[in-house]
Design a protein around this motif. Structure first.
Motif, PDB file in Angstrom:
ATOM      1  N   ASN A 167     -42.427  -2.978  12.724  1.00 34.06           N
ATOM      2  CA  ASN A 167     -42.567  -1.902  13.377  1.00 34.06           C
ATOM      3  C   ASN A 167     -43.852  -1.097  12.491  1.00 34.06           C
ATOM      4  O   ASN A 167     -44.546  -0.557  13.188  1.00 34.06           O
ATOM      5  N   HIS A 168     -43.627  -1.166  11.312  1.00 28.73           N
ATOM      6  CA  HIS A 168     -45.110  -1.085  10.420  1.00 28.73           C
ATOM      7  C   HIS A 168     -45.424  -2.116  10.100  1.00 28.73           C
ATOM      8  O   HIS A 168     -44.854  -2.967   9.469  1.00 28.73           O
ATOM      9  N   GLU A 223     -44.920  -4.484   6.323  1.00 28.98           N
ATOM     10  CA  GLU A 223     -43.426  -4.382   5.778  1.00 28.98           C
ATOM     11  C   GLU A 223     -43.094  -5.970   6.210  1.00 28.98           C
ATOM     12  O   GLU A 223     -43.005  -6.162   7.462  1.00 28.98           O
ATOM     13  N   ASN A 252     -45.213  -4.286  15.880  1.00 31.51           N
ATOM     14  CA  ASN A 252     -46.472  -3.529  16.253  1.00 31.51           C
ATOM     15  C   ASN A 252     -47.529  -4.720  15.735  1.00 31.51           C
ATOM     16  O   ASN A 252     -48.060  -4.661  14.574  1.00 31.51           O
ATOM     17  N   ALA A 292     -51.005  -4.205  14.288  1.00 29.25           N
ATOM     18  CA  ALA A 292     -50.974  -3.770  12.753  1.00 29.25           C
ATOM     19  C   ALA A 292     -50.422  -4.961  11.629  1.00 29.25           C
ATOM     20  O   ALA A 292     -50.924  -4.838  10.698  1.00 29.25           O
ATOM     21  N   ARG A 318     -50.153  -0.180   8.232  1.00 27.94           N
ATOM     22  CA  ARG A 318     -49.150   0.321   8.658  1.00 27.94           C
ATOM     23  C   ARG A 318     -49.195   0.568   9.947  1.00 27.94           C
ATOM     24  O   ARG A 318     -48.254   0.495  10.771  1.00 27.94           O
ATOM     25  N   THR A 319     -50.414   1.123  10.712  1.00 26.43           N
ATOM     26  CA  THR A 319     -50.525   1.408  11.911  1.00 26.43           C
ATOM     27  C   THR A 319     -51.681   0.489  12.671  1.00 26.43           C
ATOM     28  O   THR A 319     -52.312  -0.498  11.957  1.00 26.43           O
ATOM     29  N   ASN A 355     -48.730   4.635  15.260  1.00 24.51           N
ATOM     30  CA  ASN A 355     -47.910   4.401  14.287  1.00 24.51           C
ATOM     31  C   ASN A 355     -46.621   4.172  15.222  1.00 24.51           C
ATOM     32  O   ASN A 355     -45.961   5.241  15.878  1.00 24.51           O
ATOM     33  N   ASN A 404     -43.435   4.165  14.743  1.00 25.18           N
ATOM     34  CA  ASN A 404     -42.245   4.568  14.752  1.00 25.18           C
ATOM     35  C   ASN A 404     -42.483   6.178  15.192  1.00 25.18           C
ATOM     36  O   ASN A 404     -41.746   7.116  14.783  1.00 25.18           O
ATOM     37  N   HIS A 436     -37.492  -2.368   8.059  1.00 24.12           N
ATOM     38  CA  HIS A 436     -38.421  -1.448   7.253  1.00 24.12           C
ATOM     39  C   HIS A 436     -38.451  -1.993   6.023  1.00 24.12           C
ATOM     40  O   HIS A 436     -37.505  -2.077   5.462  1.00 24.12           O
ATOM     41  N   GLY A 487     -44.111  -0.861   2.659  1.00 27.25           N
ATOM     42  CA  GLY A 487     -45.334  -0.925   2.859  1.00 27.25           C
ATOM     43  C   GLY A 487     -46.085  -0.765   1.950  1.00 27.25           C
ATOM     44  O   GLY A 487     -45.546  -0.791   0.718  1.00 27.25           O
TER      45      GLY A 487
END
Ligand SMILES: [Zn+2]
Length: 330
Positions: free
Chosen positions: A57-58, A61, A91, A94, A100-101, A108, A110, A144, A147
């Motif tokens: 999601n990020h 991670e 994502n 990313a 992260r993004t 982002n 999330n 998660h 990161g």
């Protein structure tokens, strides 16, 4: 409502093991009629609940992508009652950039829900989950960790919800994940979160924070794989015995759990992750980077408990999270 441009090149509703892609058209300088190809696996057998499993999601991670790659490779259709939808890199841009993004739009994931079908690539992915994948799901596991800028003791999370029936189901699922720590959390900034999108649909969410620093460890990956299997057994999607080990229940009741840096500097952790601290105890010192002879700023715990999060990098900035203290639930 505008249709989402993402299409799956595998069936989402047929029995068997299917590996493929969510294809997101993305025209750009280096690929005029190009697309973002987000890996997806669907493993289905008969009727039963659907689990929607996501990592990255990020994008920086890694326990989720690793555990989900392993599951997608090894899970056989005959072992499943129901359906497992696996997206190891939610994502995906990313994830490929190790950030992260998203490098495309700085999205982002999330903070992007419910997304938009006519928005940026990150918004389009969010909208596809919001309107296509989540409605199929009974339970979502979203992995998660910290990161590149944070590190965590390994924990699973369940949120305090207004819907107490769903809260109880989420807490039971968190307990089945059985990370070394289990955290109940009142989310203070829940707008735009994938978590909120799931919970608002009345579906069960298990989220985690399993490590950090922009990498993973043998220990954190083992926790991810065990937790995933346990949750699938808890929902009756897999058969077998759950592996259950001791877990420490923690609460994060308010913003006193968080200590925030107020000036840039050189970060000296004074206590490590997992340490018990008393209210007022020093968590970290922040030294000047540009001179000697000046004392460091000391950052203290505003509550007694266990250090569950800390800033990872050697340098720290004003506004960074120094550390988070979780309160033991007795
Ligand atoms: Zn994350």
């Amino acid at each position: 409502m505008i249709n989402n441009p993402i299409s799956a090149n595998i069936p989402l509703d047929q029995d068997g093991v299917h590996h493929g892609f969510l294809k997101l058209p993305y025209s750009r300088d280096d690929s005029a009629w190009g697309a973002i190809m987000i890996p997806i696996a669907v493993i289905k057998n008969g009727t039963g609940p659907t689990a929607l499993l996501t990592g990255a999601n990020h994008g920086d991670e890694y326990e989720g992508p690793i555990a989900l790659q392993d599951l997608a490779l090894t899970l056989k259709a005959q072992d499943v009652s129901g359906r497992v939808i696996i997206v190891p890199a939610f994502n995906y841009p990313a994830f490929r950039a190790g950030t992260r993004t998203s490098p495309i739009d700085k999205g982002n994931m999330n903070r992007t829900f419910p997304g938009r079908p006519d928005g940026t690539p990150t918004e389009k992915i969010a909208d596809y989950f919001q309107r296509t994948l989540l409605p199929m799901a009974d339970v979502a596991v979203d992995f998660h960790s910290g990161g590149r800028t944070l590190d965590f003791v390994p924990f699973a999370v369940a949120h305090i919800l207004e819907d107490k029936v769903n809260q109880a189901a989420c807490f039971a699922a968190m307990e089945s994940f059985n990370a070394p720590y289990s955290v109940q959390l009142l989310e203070i900034d829940s707008v735009g979160m994938y978590d909120t999108a799931i919970e608002d649909m009345g579906k069960v969410l298990v989220s985690t924070e399993l490590g950090g620093g922009g990498s993973s460890s043998a220990k954190s990956n083992a926790i991810a794989k065990k937790g995933l299997r346990n949750v699938l057994i808890h929902f009756g999607i897999l058969q077998g015995e759950m592996q259950l080990d001791p877990t420490v229940r923690l609460d994060m009741p308010d913003d006193k759990c968080f200590t925030t840096c107020e000036a840039d500097g050189l970060h000296e952790p004074v206590v490590d992750l997992g340490a018990m601290v008393e209210k007022g105890e020093v968590l970290a010192r922040v030294w000047p980077v540009d001179r000697t002879g000046v004392a460091p700023t000391e950052y203290t715990a505003k509550r007694s408990g266990i250090v569950i999060t800390r800033h990872f990098n050697g340098l720290i900035k004003s506004g960074d999270c120094v550390a988070v203290v979780g309160v033991i639930v007795t």
